[in-house]
Design a protein around this motif. Structure first.
Motif, PDB file in Angstrom:
ATOM      1  N   TYR A   1      48.107  11.503 -28.683  1.00  0.00           N
ATOM      2  CA  TYR A   1      46.822  10.824 -28.727  1.00  0.00           C
ATOM      3  C   TYR A   1      45.709  11.827 -28.472  1.00  0.00           C
ATOM      4  O   TYR A   1      45.937  12.928 -27.964  1.00  0.00           O
ATOM      5  N   ASP A   2      44.522  11.447 -28.865  1.00  0.00           N
ATOM      6  CA  ASP A   2      43.352  12.309 -28.738  1.00  0.00           C
ATOM      7  C   ASP A   2      42.727  12.104 -27.359  1.00  0.00           C
ATOM      8  O   ASP A   2      42.304  10.998 -27.020  1.00  0.00           O
ATOM      9  N   THR A   3      42.674  13.147 -26.572  1.00  0.00           N
ATOM     10  CA  THR A   3      42.137  13.036 -25.218  1.00  0.00           C
ATOM     11  C   THR A   3      40.638  12.731 -25.208  1.00  0.00           C
ATOM     12  O   THR A   3      40.096  12.301 -24.188  1.00  0.00           O
ATOM     13  N   ASP A   4      39.959  12.971 -26.349  1.00  0.00           N
ATOM     14  CA  ASP A   4      38.522  12.694 -26.428  1.00  0.00           C
ATOM     15  C   ASP A   4      38.222  11.328 -27.051  1.00  0.00           C
ATOM     16  O   ASP A   4      37.061  11.007 -27.294  1.00  0.00           O
ATOM     17  N   ASP A   5      39.249  10.546 -27.325  1.00  0.00           N
ATOM     18  CA  ASP A   5      39.081   9.247 -27.962  1.00  0.00           C
ATOM     19  C   ASP A   5      38.444   8.269 -26.966  1.00  0.00           C
ATOM     20  O   ASP A   5      39.069   7.845 -26.007  1.00  0.00           O
ATOM     21  N   ALA A   6      37.195   7.908 -27.225  1.00  0.00           N
ATOM     22  CA  ALA A   6      36.448   7.043 -26.299  1.00  0.00           C
ATOM     23  C   ALA A   6      37.090   5.663 -26.181  1.00  0.00           C
ATOM     24  O   ALA A   6      37.126   5.073 -25.095  1.00  0.00           O
TER      25      ALA A   6
END
Length: 206
Positions: free
Chosen positions: A42-47
Motif C-alpha cells: 500500500y501507499d504510505t502517502d495515501d490520504a
C-alpha cells in the motif's frame, strides 16, 4: 463462492491496493485470508488509507502475523469499488484462527473489523451492473415492496429482509441477481442483506 473470492485476492496485483499519488511509496505488508498468508502493498502517502486507519491500529499494530492495515485488506477483497463505495463493508475476522474469513455489511471498529460480527458474508453477484442500476432505481422510487431499502451517502442501496421477501422483490430485476437470490441457502436465510454499489451487487447472508 466465498472462498473463491478470497483466493482471488491472492492473485491481485500490488497496484490494486496502492493509492493514486503521483510518487507512490509502497509499503510491503502481510495479511491472512481464509488461513492463507497473503502479501500486499500500500501507499504510505495515501490520504484515504490513513483516514481509515485508527490511531489504535497504527500504534498497536495488527493481530498475530498480520501487518497490513485492515483497510488495505478490505481494498484487496473489494476490487473495483472506490473507497467511498466500500465504506458500507467491514472485515470478518476469526480471532481463534487469526485470519480474515470474508467481509460483510455493517459498522466498523478501530481495525475495520465488523463492530458486531455475524455469521453473514457478502458475495458478489456476477454480471450485475444492470441489476445494480435496477435496484437503485426501484429503491429510489419506493418500488421494492416487502423489504427495507436505505440509500447512504456513498450511493449504496442497502436492502434487508428475509430471503423470501428479498427474492420476491428482486425476482424481475435481472437474471443474475435472481439466480443468486434463488439459491436454497439464501431463500432459507432468516436475514439477507443486498448491497448495490458501484455498479455491483453483493448478497450478504449466512
Amino acid at each position: 463462492m466465498r472462498q473463491a473470492i478470497l483466493i482471488l485476492a491472492l492473485l491481485l496485483p500490488a497496484a490494486s491496493v496502492l493509492g493514486t499519488a503521483a510518487e507512490a511509496k509502497p509499503e510491503a505488508c502481510l495479511t491472512s485470508l481464509e488461513g492463507f498468508p497473503t502479501p500486499l502493498q500500500y501507499d504510505t502517502d495515501d490520504a484515504e488509507m490513513r483516514q481509515n486507519r485508527s490511531y489504535r491500529e497504527r500504534f498497536l499494530g495488527g493481530y498475530g502475523d498480520i501487518t497490513c492495515p485492515g483497510y488495505v485488506t478490505l481494498r484487496a477483497m473489494t476490487p473495483g469499488l472506490t473507497d467511498s463505495e466500500r465504506s458500507v463493508f467491514c472485515l470478518q475476522y476469526d480471532a481463534k484462527a487469526e485470519t480474515y474469513t470474508g467481509f460483510s455489511q455493517g459498522k466498523r471498529n478501530a481495525y475495520v473489523h465488523c463492530a458486531q460480527p455475524t455469521r453473514a458474508f457478502c458475495e458478489k453477484v456476477n454480471d450485475s451492473r444492470d441489476s445494480a442500476l435496477a435496484i437503485a432505481g426501484n429503491a429510489g422510487r419506493g418500488a421494492l415492496s416487502g423489504v427495507n431499502a436505505v440509500q447512504n451517502g456513498a450511493g449504496a442501496v442497502v436492502m434487508s429482509g428475509t430471503g423470501a421477501s428479498i427474492g420476491s422483490a428482486l425476482s424481475s430485476l435481472g437474471a443474475s441477481t435472481a439466480a443468486a437470490l434463488s439459491a436454497p441457502a439464501v431463500l432459507a436465510a432468516a436475514a439477507v442483506t443486498v448491497v448495490a454499489v458501484g455498479g455491483t451487487v453483493y448478497v450478504c447472508s449466512e
